[in-house]
Design a protein around this motif. Sequence first.
Motif, short mmCIF file in Angstrom:
data_model
loop_
_atom_site.label_atom_id
_atom_site.label_comp_id
_atom_site.label_asym_id
_atom_site.label_seq_id
_atom_site.Cartn_x
_atom_site.Cartn_y
_atom_site.Cartn_z
N GLU A 1 16.66 29.11 -16.55
CA GLU A 1 17.09 27.72 -16.46
C GLU A 1 16.51 26.88 -17.60
OE1 GLU A 1 15.82 26.75 -12.56
OE2 GLU A 1 17.60 27.60 -11.64
N PRO B 1 9.82 17.51 -13.23
CA PRO B 1 10.43 17.71 -11.90
C PRO B 1 10.47 19.18 -11.50
CG PRO B 1 12.00 16.72 -13.45
CD PRO B 1 10.69 16.76 -14.14
N ALA B 2 10.67 20.07 -12.47
CA ALA B 2 10.71 21.50 -12.13
C ALA B 2 9.37 21.95 -11.56
CB ALA B 2 11.09 22.33 -13.35
N GLY C 1 18.18 23.32 1.15
CA GLY C 1 19.19 22.69 0.29
C GLY C 1 18.70 22.41 -1.11
N LEU C 2 19.48 21.55 -1.79
CA LEU C 2 19.15 21.22 -3.18
C LEU C 2 17.93 20.31 -3.27
CD1 LEU C 2 22.42 20.43 -5.20
CD2 LEU C 2 20.73 22.22 -5.62
N PHE C 3 17.85 19.34 -2.35
CA PHE C 3 16.84 18.29 -2.52
C PHE C 3 15.87 18.17 -1.36
CE2 PHE C 3 20.38 16.76 -5.26
CZ PHE C 3 19.70 16.89 -6.46
N PRO D 1 16.93 24.69 -8.61
CA PRO D 1 18.30 24.17 -8.68
C PRO D 1 18.36 22.64 -8.61
CG PRO D 1 17.87 25.21 -6.56
CD PRO D 1 16.72 25.54 -7.43
N GLY D 2 17.46 22.03 -7.82
CA GLY D 2 17.49 20.57 -7.70
C GLY D 2 17.24 19.91 -9.05
N THR D 3 16.26 20.43 -9.78
CA THR D 3 15.95 19.87 -11.09
C THR D 3 17.10 20.06 -12.05
OG1 THR D 3 13.62 20.28 -10.72
CG2 THR D 3 14.30 19.99 -12.99
N ARG E 1 8.67 23.89 -3.08
CA ARG E 1 9.37 25.03 -2.48
C ARG E 1 8.37 26.09 -2.03
NH1 ARG E 1 14.90 25.04 -2.78
NH2 ARG E 1 15.76 23.49 -4.21
N PHE F 1 12.68 17.86 -17.94
CA PHE F 1 12.96 19.03 -17.11
C PHE F 1 11.68 19.60 -16.51
CE2 PHE F 1 13.59 23.47 -16.20
CZ PHE F 1 14.86 23.51 -15.65
N TRP G 1 13.13 19.56 -1.01
CA TRP G 1 11.77 19.42 -1.58
C TRP G 1 11.47 17.98 -1.94
CZ3 TRP G 1 11.61 17.68 -6.70
CH2 TRP G 1 12.84 17.70 -7.39
N GLU H 1 9.22 20.60 -8.06
CA GLU H 1 10.13 21.34 -7.17
C GLU H 1 9.55 22.72 -6.82
OE1 GLU H 1 14.18 21.63 -8.54
OE2 GLU H 1 14.80 22.81 -6.80
N VAL I 1 20.25 20.13 -11.36
CA VAL I 1 21.26 19.12 -11.05
C VAL I 1 20.82 17.75 -11.59
CG1 VAL I 1 22.37 17.86 -9.18
CG2 VAL I 1 22.15 20.34 -9.06
#
Lengths: 42, 174, 522
Positions: free
Chosen positions: B17, C325-326, C340-342, A11-13, C333, C322, C344, C329, A15
Amino acid sequence: MDNKHSGPETPGTVVLTFLLLLWIGFLYFGNWITLSQAWGIR
Amino acid sequence: MAIYPPERIWWKPLGREERLWVTVAALWCFFMFFMLIGWYFLGAQNLPTRAQRITTAQYKSLADQFVEANKVGEENGVPIVHPQPGTDIYLVAKQWQWTPILELENNKTYTLHVSSLDVQHGLSIQPINLNLQIFPGYDYMITITPNKAGNYSLWCNEFCSIGHHLMTGKIVVK
Amino acid sequence: MAAIALPNTFSGTRSVFRVCPVTTFKVDLAAERLIIVNAVTAIVALLLGGIYALLIGLTRWPDVHLLSAPWFYRLLTAHGMNMLVFWMVFFEVAGLYFGGNALLNARLVGVKLAWVAYALMLGGAILVNVIIMMGRADVMFSAYPPLKADPLFYVGYILFAVGAILACCIFLATLVMAKVEGRYEGSMPLAVFGLLTAAIIALFTLLSGAVALIPTLLWSLGIGNVDPGAYRVTFWGFGHSAQQVNLSAMIAIWYTLATLTVGAKPVNEKLSRFAFFLYILFINLGSMHHLLTDPGLGTAAKFFNTSYAMYLAVLGSLIHAFSIPAAIETAMRKKGYNKGLFGWLLNAPWKEPGFSALMFSLFIFGFIGGPTGVVLGAGQLSLLAHNTWRITGHFHATVVGGTTLAFMGFAYYVLPLVFRRPLFAKKIAQWQPWVYGIGLIILSISMTLAGTLGAPRRHWDVTFSNVTIPVQVQPLMNLMLTFSGIGAVIAATGGAMFIIVAVGSLLFSPKRDPKALSPLEA
Ligand code: HEM
Ligand SMILES: [Cu+2]
Ligand SMILES: [Cu+2]
């Protein structure tokens, strides 16, 4: 290992990348507006 | 692991996604492409594409005739010209001056010819920040329609040898 | 420390390998020596270019205005050549040998030729530097005719390009041989695939450079003529495509650093490889966007080349934007940083120079260099930006804040491995990406804003103090130029910190295991 589906949840990516798209859009349209104020040129 | 060979079968379907992002990104790319074409038909500012070959001597003599016919004054030794609206007007790029000073009428259309007598130069019209690359040997024909009265500064933004920073000029819109 | 000799399939020779104790890769010692000389030469070019960067940066700061006009233009030419051409390409050649040999456990094909390639590149680079410093080539790295330089300047440029072409061919041959000899299983690693993309684009690029420069050399000797428009088409076939080489190499390094620093694994190999493939197919056409405001090209040509095809290349970049960073992340994780969102991102190893270099590079390229490039490349918008300082601001966020910083982060891993010495002054290394990155953010944003207000590039005096026809300058421009001066000083400090760490590691760090140097003893 999650071999069944290759798409983990990030989800962070998501956003961050949508923020990026907004930012590109802002720069892009801002420049078109600036250009439209200039002299006619062709 | 990006530095080791991947597993034997690495061509896997995209995740949810990823699919979403690739779709959105591709749509945006296509939008930008159609924007170019749309602006070409609807917008008032487009890349000039008319040009023809000319020798520097020919161009100089055309520009000299133009100045002689339309000269109305002088500023620091640089001629000021006031041509008829709707006509062909000439701007010369040379080391290190834009000449002559052009006096134009607001909301009138002109065909602006620009060419260099020596090396490449960069025509930069300020403060509207319109910028074009100028070559020797090519008569660049640019259709312009000024839309606001005032003084416009010209400078050079392509390196044209040691006096590059001395190269300025002016267009006055009345 | 084990060194092993493996017979080569097609020649009677043997290549001598050592097993890296850290990574367990088998490293061909001949390749290792070439990695070291190419990387060290790259760093010397970076040092020269960096000194000039500080001097020209201080000259464009209006209140400092350090250099005289002739020296400003001379050192600007030298800065462009040493940075954009010599630092980048020498480092990339080192990277190719690293990727093609160490990562694949393969041997280097054509060791002697690889040394010839190095000699050509080195000779070319020295010649260019000497001619510039003698004041015989004040023409900028782009050298647009009819502005003329000493013939030896073009000779040096061409020698360098020929050497680089040779190095790319050696890399390709090495990949083929690695496959034939079965040095790795299955498909090649993603990082090597990215380097392969870079090498394929590089071949096209360098050939285009030769097509631009050889007639120009002849013309400088009084033979024939060069059309300024045709020169620009072929020159940017080199100059722009070279940026795509840098881009591909940088992305390969991003994936590598993500793996090394947080153990990230590409989320979907298929997608990432497809994105690289888009570069090979479409990105060369992007060179046309340097020519948008030139006389002599039609609308259709400009639009197809810059937009349609180029936006497919943009798609490739958006995909990497994309995937990388994915991957990070996901890896974070998995380690349990799930808050939360960030969470990581906040808990990532920011003190690790490889990681902070990766993140600053991603950010500067992703949020400044890339978006400004997309805007600048859009046909008509080029009217607003051509040859202004916006262009300089854009590429200091791509090739300087992006690629160069990624290369620095990579160097923090590779130099200790190939020098077999620990990193010197780790504290300096830890802060280096921060200083350099922040300096470049300030520099590139203020260059961009100054350019938006009309500031011309390659310009000694934007106050226009001695001109015949006085001009009006927008008042804010001076402020932006001042900020750019401050950014330049900070960035140059960051660059110096990198040089201290890199050179210090070679000169002052103790050798890890002296025995490992001599393969005969194993
Ligand atoms: C410490 C970091 C750096 C600083 C402070 C810096 C600063 C500058 C400045 C002030 C200019 C002059 C722009 C002009 O007058 O138009 C310039 C030009 C340039 N820089 Fe840098 N730079 C840095 C690093 C780099 C790096 C690492 C590269 C390449 C990888 C690079 C590539 C270039 C190029 C290609 C130009 C354009 C030269 C030209 O217009 O011919 N710079 N830089
Ligand atoms: Cu000029
Ligand atoms: Cu100039």
